[in-house]
Design an enzyme around this catalytic site. Structure first.
Site, PDB file in Angstrom:
ATOM      1  N   GLU A   1      46.724  29.140  46.640  1.00 34.44           N
ATOM      2  CA  GLU A   1      45.530  29.017  45.592  1.00 34.44           C
ATOM      3  C   GLU A   1      45.012  27.760  45.331  1.00 34.44           C
ATOM      4  O   GLU A   1      44.809  27.441  44.072  1.00 34.44           O
ATOM      5  CB  GLU A   1      45.326  29.915  44.396  1.00 34.44           C
TER       6      GLU A   1
ATOM      7  N   GLU B   1      49.382  38.636  50.574  1.00 37.72           N
ATOM      8  CA  GLU B   1      49.234  39.704  49.232  1.00 37.72           C
ATOM      9  C   GLU B   1      48.397  40.981  49.609  1.00 37.72           C
ATOM     10  O   GLU B   1      47.503  40.614  50.285  1.00 37.72           O
ATOM     11  CB  GLU B   1      48.793  38.883  48.272  1.00 37.72           C
TER      12      GLU B   1
HETATM   13  C1  GAL Z   1      46.478  36.448  43.985  1.00 39.24           C
HETATM   14  C2  GAL Z   1      47.566  35.516  43.409  1.00 39.24           C
HETATM   15  C3  GAL Z   1      48.890  35.912  42.611  1.00 39.24           C
HETATM   16  C4  GAL Z   1      48.657  36.806  41.585  1.00 39.24           C
HETATM   17  C5  GAL Z   1      47.637  37.964  42.049  1.00 39.24           C
HETATM   18  C6  GAL Z   1      47.390  38.884  40.961  1.00 39.24           C
HETATM   19  O1  GAL Z   1      45.194  35.830  43.879  1.00 39.24           O
HETATM   20  O2  GAL Z   1      48.039  34.524  44.629  1.00 39.24           O
HETATM   21  O3  GAL Z   1      49.424  34.770  42.297  1.00 39.24           O
HETATM   22  O4  GAL Z   1      47.684  35.844  40.553  1.00 39.24           O
HETATM   23  O5  GAL Z   1      46.479  37.218  42.941  1.00 39.24           O
HETATM   24  O6  GAL Z   1      48.180  39.463  40.483  1.00 39.24           O
HETATM   25 MG    MG Z   2      46.822  32.182  41.036  1.00 44.06          MG
END
Ligand code: GAL
Ligand code: MG
Length: 987
Positions: free
Chosen positions: A403, A488
Site C-alpha cells: 500500500e 488479501e
Molecule cells: C489491507 C491492508 C492490510 C489491512 C487490511 C484491512 O488493505 O493491506 O494491511 O489493513 O487491508 O484489515
Molecule cells: Mg495499510
C-alpha cells in the site's frame, strides 16, 4: 524520555549513574512494560506532522548494559547485533557513537572492534527513538509500539571472515536433478590478498554427505567484485536426484562452509540449511518444482498478546503448526520481514512464504514512491531483506511492500532484487492498478494488468467474484503469463469469511486463478484486565490512544492466544488435500481425488460412515489407496442395502497414519458428506408421544388458555402472543415466539461505533430505525378444529422509522392433543426493509434448559454463506458452550439446515422441528445484549435461554473490508411462509 536530544546529551555518557534505572525485558516493547502505551491506527499516521518531520515530543528509551568481552577475542572482530528496533536505533559503546540503524524489522549490525576493551567491562547504550522519518514508511495497519523487540547479541569472527553466503538450490533435467549455485564472499578488513579458499560440504536430510569430497573454490583476485577489501568465490555443482523441498515435504540439506587461509589452515566454518526447489511463472501459473500449486494462504503479522512484537519461539511454532493443521500451505509476511526464526520454521515445517519489505507509506500512498528523497530508504529495505533471507527455501516470492502506490522507487527496488536473485519472482499489489489512479478511480472496464516490472503475479486485494471471472475469462486480455493470486481476501474480522466457498469454486473452475491469502491470521488484541477483574483483549482506544481505528486491529482467523475462530473450519475443509469429488450412488463408487502436488495418498486413512439422522447404519475403513499427486481414483464403497426411511448421508473422514513435524497420527485432514436422499422426518429421538386427550379452551382476563393432559398454553391479549407454556408442572417458556429481525451486528454488517459505515448494511439498518422498531400486536383468536385440535391465531406488525408496516407477521398455533404445536408463519416484508439481518422469532426458555441437541449442520457455527464445511449430523452441547467470544461481541452460534433441536433441563425436553428451512441459535445473550457490548466484559449471561429460530439469517460476507454477502445470501422483501413444530416432553 520525551526528547531524544536531551536523552542523548544527558544519559549516554559513561559517567552517568545508572543505579536508579529501571529494568525492562529485552526482547520486548517498552510500551507493554509500563512506559507509554501502544497506539493503534490503520491508514492514518498517529501524529499530525508531515514527512519527514516527526513530533518534538518523541518517546526515547535508553537501554544500557555492561558486557564483558572475553580475553580470547583479542585480535578478533567484534560485532554487535540488534534484531529489530522500533523505529530508529543509535548505538554508543563506552560513550562513543557507533552508528544508527533503521528499518525496525531487520537487524542492524555494528562492527565495534575498535570501540571495545578486550577482557574488560564495556558499556553498550542503545538509544531507541519512537518516531522518525522511518515511521512514514512503516505505516502498516497494526499497533505502534517501541523498543528492542528482537534478539540482541554480540559475536566475534576472525579478522578475515566469511561475509556472505548465497546458496541457490536450482533444479535441472526436468526438475529431477539439483544444481547448487554458491557464492561466498570474504571480507578482509584490510587489503585483500590471494591464496584463500573455501570448501563446501553438503549433507542430505538424513545427514549423509552428498559429495565424496568437499567442493573447494579459491578466492581468486580475478574474482574481484569492486572492493579491494572483499573477494568472492563462486561455484556450481550438480546434485543427482535430490529430495526436493516443497511445503508438503520440506526436505532440508545442510551446507557447511569452511574458510582456509593461504596455508590451508581452517579459519572459520559456518552452516546454513538450504533446499532444492524451483519457482517459475509462466502460462498463467506459478510453478513450484514445475507444478502448479494452489495457494492456500494466509497473511500473518508478528503479534503476541502480552509481548507485542517480541514473539517467543513456542508461539511461532504454534502458529506454523496450527496453520498446517488447518491445511494452509502458504503465508505472506505482512507487511515486513518477520522474526527470522519464523522463516526457519517455514523451511522446516513446510510453508511457502511471500517475504515482504518493511515498506508501507499508506497515509502518503502514491507519493513517497515517486520522491527521489526517499529512494535510498526504499532500496535499502529491499536490499537488506533479500540479504537476510535469501537462503531460505520457503521464500518463494519477494514483495516490495504494501500500500505505497507505484513509482520509480519501486522500480529501483525491483531492478535490484531481480539483479541479485533471479531465482524468485516478485510480488507488489499496487503494480496492477492503472497507474496514477487510486483503486477507487479505476476505469469502468478495468482489468488488472501492467506493472510487470514490479510484480510477476497479479495480486489484487479483496476483489469481487465478478472481477476474478472477468480477468480469467477475458479472451483479449494480453496477460497470458501471470497467474492471479489474491494477496488479501476473505477479511476474517469477527464472525466472517462468508462466501469463501464461492472463491474456491472459482479457483477450481478457471485456469489462472491460483488461490490467495486470507486476511489475516491473528486478532491483534492485547491482554488487559477488565473492570470486572477478568482478562480481556484490548483494541484501539483502550489505552487512551487517539486517534485510533478501534477493533479493526482484530481481524484474524485465530484469537490472540491462537485459539481458532469457527470460520477457520470452512477454510480447512475447502483446502483439504483429499476429497471425494464425485459419487455414483447407483454403483456406490466414490471418485477420490488427491489434491496434493507432490505426495501420494498412502499416508491417508479413509473412513466412511453411513448415517441416518445421526444414527450410524454402517461404517468402514477403505484399504489404503496410493493415489498419485493431482490424480483421482474410483473406489467402490461396500455399503449395505439402505432400508432406512429417514434422510441418509454418507460421510467420509480422512486422517493421517503417520506422525509428522506438525501433526500426530489420526489428525483429521478433511471430511466430506454425500447426501443419499431419503425423507426428512419430523421426529426427534426418544419422543414419548402422549396419549390423545380432549383439549380445553378457556377465556381468561389476560387472554386465552388451552389445557391438555399435563400441559397448558397461555396466549395474552396485551402481548398478542404465546406467553407461557406449562408442562408437567413446570413453566418451559418465559415468553413465546416474537418476531425478530435484528442481530448483534457483525463487523461485516458494519463496525459499530465507527463513522463511515452508512453504506454498509448496519448503516442502512440504523437509518431504517431497526433497533428501535416496535411490535404492535393484533388480536388473539382461538377456534376448535373438527379434529379436536385448537388453533390460536396471532399477528404482529413491526414498525420502524423507514416503514410503519415494515414486516407483517401472522402466526398461528395449531395445538394438537398430544401437546405438540404446529406454528405456521407468514411474513410480509416491506420493500423498504429488503435485506434484513434475519427473519424469524425469538423465544425465552426458562432457566435450566441448558442441554442442547440438534440434527442439522454442525458442529461449528454456520451461516448460509459459510456452511460448506458443516455436515448434517446429530450434535449436542450446552447453551453456555454456544458462546463465541469475539473480541467485539457480535452475532454468533448460528446453525443452518436444522431438522430438529431440543433443549432440556434433565427432566423436560423442549423440541422444535421443521419440515423446511430452520436456522437457530441458543444463547444466554440477546441480539440487543450483543449489540450494546463493546468488550467481552460488557456481557453478563442471562439465566434464561434465548432461543432464536429463523426462517433465514443473512449471510456474513466480508464487507468489513471487501465484498458484502452475495444477493443469494440475503433476505428479499415480499411474502415468506414458514412453519415449525414446538413440543415439550418428559425425559
Ligand atoms: C489491507 C491492508 C492490510 C489491512 C487490511 C484491512 O488493505 O493491506 O494491511 O489493513 O487491508 O484489515
Ligand atoms: Mg495499510
Amino acid at each position: 524520555h520525551g526528547r531524544p536530544e536531551v536523552a542523548i546529551a544527558e544519559d549516554v555518557a559513561v559517567e552517568t549513574n545508572r543505579g536508579s534505572w529501571a529494568e525492562v525485558t529485552v526482547p520486548g516493547n517498552w510500551t507493554l512494560q509500563g512506559y507509554g502505551a501502544p497506539h493503534y491506527t490503520n491508514v492514518m499516521m498517529p501524529f499530525q506532522d508531515e514527512p519527514p518531520l516527526v513530533p518534538k515530543e518523541n518517546p526515547t528509551g535508553i537501554y544500557s548494559r555492561e558486557i564483558e568481552i572475553p580475553k580470547d577475542w583479542a585480535g578478533r572482530r567484534v560485532v554487535l547485533h540488534f534484531g529489530g528496533a522500533e523505529s530508529v536505533l543509535a548505538v554508543y559503546v563506552n560513550g562513543t557513537f557507533v552508528g544508527v540503524g533503521k528499518d525496525c524489522r531487520l537487524p542492524s549490525e555494528f562492527d565495534i572492534t575498535s570501540h571495545v576493551r578486550v577482557g574488560k567491562k564495556n558499556l553498550v547504550c542503545a538509544v531507541v527513538i519512537k518516531w522518525s522519518d522511518a515511521s512514514f514508511v512503516e505505516d502498516q495497519d497494526q499497533w505502534w509500539m517501541a523498543g528492542l523487540h528482537r534478539e540482541v547479541f554480540v559475536y566475534s569472527t576472525a579478522p578475515v571472515h566469511i561475509a556472505d553466503v548465497f546458496a541457490v538450490g536450482d533444479l535441472e533435467n526436468n526438475y529431477r536433478d539439483g544444481r547448487l549455485r554458491l557464492t561466498v564472499k570474504i571480507a578482509f578488513g584490510r587489503m585483500a590478498e590471494a591464496g584463500w579458499s573455501v570448501s563446501a560440504r553438503l549433507l542430505d536430510p538424513a545427514g549423509k554427505a552428498v559429495f565424496k569430497k568437499p567442493l573447494v573454490a579459491p578466492f581468486s583476485m580475478g574474482g574481484w567484485t569492486g572492493s579491494p577489501h572483499r573477494l568472492e568465490a563462486r561455484f556450481e555443482e550438480s546434485v543427482k536426484n535430490p529430495s526436493l523441498w516443497s511445503a508438503e515435504s520440506p526436505a532440508l540439506y545442510k551446507l557447511v562452509l569452511t574458510l582456509r587461509d593461504p596455508q590451508g589452515k581452517p579459519v572459520e566454518s559456518t552452516a546454513t540449511r538450504i533446499g532444492f526447489r524451483s519457482v517459475e511463472v509462466r502460462d498463467r501459473q506459478l510453478l513450484i518444482n514445475g507444478r502448479k500449486v494452489m495457494i492456500h494462504g494466509v497473511n500473518r503479522h508478528d503479534h503476541h498478546h502480552t509481548k507485542g512484537k517480541a514473539l517467543d519461539r513456542e508461539t511461532m511454532r504454534l502458529d506454523a503448526v496450527t496453520m498446517k493443521q488447518h491445511n494452509f500451505n502458504a503465508v505472506r509476511c505482512s507487511h515486513y520481514p518477520n522474526d527470522p526464526h519464523w522463516l526457519d520454521l517455514c523451511d522446516e515445517i513446510g510453508l511457502y512464504v511471500i517475504d515482504e519489505a518493511n515498506l508501507e507509506a499508506h497515509a502518503y500512498y502514491g507519493q513517497l514512491g515517486h520522491e527521489s528523497l526517499w529512494a535510498p530508504a526504499f532500496l535499502d529495505r529491499a536490499v537488506r531483506m533479500v540479504e537476510r533471507d535469501k537462503n531460505h527455501p520457503s521464500v518463494i516470492l519477494w514483495s516490495l511492500g504494501n500500500e505505497t502506490g507505484y513509482g520509480a522507487n519501486q522500480d529501483g527496488m525491483a531492478g535490484w532484487i531481480r539483479g541479485r536473485d533471479a531465482s524468485r519472482p516478485l510480488h507488489y499489489e499496487p503494480g496492477i492498478w492503472t497507474q496514477g489512479l487510486s483503486m477507487e478511480e479505476q476505469p469502468e472496464n478495468f482489468i488488472y494488468e501492467g506493472g510487470d516490472h514490479v510484480t510477476d503475479i497479479v495480486c489484487p486485494m479483496y476483489p469481487t467474484l465478478d472481477s476474478l471471472v472477468k480477468w480469467a475469462t477475458d479472451k483479449k486480455h494480453p496477460d497470458q503469463r501471470r497467474p492471479l493470486i489474491m494477496c488479501e481476501y476473505s477479511h476474517a474480522m469477527g464472525n466472517s469469511n462468508g462466501g469463501l466457498a464461492d472463491y474456491y469454486d472459482l479457483f477450481e473452475k478457471h485456469p489462472g486463478l491460483q488461490g490467495g491469502f486470507i486476511w489475516e491470521w491473528i486478532d491483534h488484541g492485547l491482554l488487559q484486565t477488565g473492570p470486572d477483574g477478568k482478562p480481556f483483549w484490548a483494541y484501539g482506544g483502550d489505552f487512551g490512544d487517539k486517534p485510533n481505528d478501534l477493533n479493526f486491529v482484530c481481524d484474524g482467523l485465530v484469537w490472540p492466544d491462537r485459539t481458532p475462530h469457527p470460520g477457520i473450519q470452512e477454510f480447512r475443509h475447502l483446502a483439504q488435500p483429499i476429497k471425494v469429488t464425485k459419487f455414483d450412488a447407483k454403483n456406490r463408487i466414490a471418485t477420490i481425488s488427491n489434491r496434493r502436488d507432490f505426495t501420494d495418498s498412502s499416508d491417508v486413512r479413509i473412513a466412511w460412515r453411513l448415517q441416518c439422522e445421526g444414527n450410524t447404519l454402517a461404517k468402514g475403513v477403505l484399504p489404503t489407496v496410493k493415489i498419485a499427486p493431482g490424480e483421482s481414483l474410483q473406489v467402490a464403497i461396500p455399503l449395505p442395502k439402505i432400508s432406512s426411511h429417514g434422510e441418509v448421508f454418507l460421510d467420509f473422514r480422512y486422517t493421517t497414519t503417520r506422525d509428522s513435524a506438525w501433526c500426530g497420527r489420526a489428525h483429521v485432514l478433511g471430511w466430506d458428506q454425500i447426501p443419499l436422499g431419503g425423507k426428512r422426518t419430523e421426529a426427534a429421538p426418544a419422543v414419548a408421544m402422549r396419549k390423545a386427550a380432549p383439549l380445553e379452551l378457556e377465556k381468561t382476563a389476560a387472554g386465552i388458555r388451552v389445557l391438555g393432559t399435563g400441559f397448558d398454553l397461555s396466549f395474552s391479549e396485551s402481548t398478542g402472543r404465546l406467553d407461557a407454556f406449562h408442562f408437567d408442572g413446570q413453566n418451559v417458556l418465559i415468553s413465546g415466539p416474537a418476531l425478530q429481525v435484528w442481530r448483534g451486528a457483525t463487523d461485516n454488517d458494519g463496525i459499530k461505533g465507527w463513522s463511515g459505515q452508512d453504506g454498509k448494511p448496519l448503516g442502512r439498518w440504523l437509518k431504517a430505525g431497526l433497533p428501535d422498531a416496535t411490535l404492535s400486536p393484533g388480536p388473539v383468536r382461538a377456534r376448535r378444529e373438527k379434529s379436536g385440535e385448537i388453533t390460536v391465531t396471532c399477528s404482529h406488525v413491526l414498525g420502524c422509522k423507514a416503514s410503519d408496516k415494515g414486516v407483517v407477521h401472522r402466526h398461528s398455533y395449531r395445538i394438537r392433543t398430544d401437546g405438540s404445536v404446529v406454528v405456521e408463519n407468514v411474513f410480509v416484508v416491506d420493500k423498504l426493509l429488503a435485506d434484513l439481518p434475519r427473519l424469524g422469532v425469538r423465544l425465552f426458555v426458562a432457566p435450566g434448559f441448558e442441554h442442547l441437541h440438534w440434527l442439522g449442520r454442525g458442529p461449528f457455527d454456520n451461516y448460509s454463506d459459510r456452511q460448506r464445511a458443516a455436515i448434517v449430523d446429530a450434535f449436542s452441547g450446552t447453551v453456555s458452550g454456544q458462546y463465541v467470544p469475539y473480541i467485539l461481541p457480535q452475532e454468533h452460534g448460528n446453525r443452518t439446515d436444522t431438522r430438529w433441536l431440543t433443549l432440556d433441563n434433565g427432566s423436560i425436553r423442549l423440541r422444535v422441528s421443521a419440515p423446511g428451512p430452520l436456522e437457530f441459535s441458543a444463547s444466554h445473550f440477546t441480539a440487543e445484549d450483543l449489540f450494546a457490548a463493546f468488550h467481552t466484559y460488557d456481557l453478563t449471561p442471562r439465566k434464561e435461554t434465548v432461543l432464536n429460530l429463523d426462517f433465514r439469517q443473512r449471510g456474513l460476507g466480508t464487507a468489513s473490508c471487501g465484498p458484502d454477502a452475495s444477493p443469494a445470501y440475503r433476505i428479499p422483501a415480499g411474502r415468506h411462509e414458514w412453519s415449525y413444530v414446538i413440543a415439550a416432553e418428559k425425559m
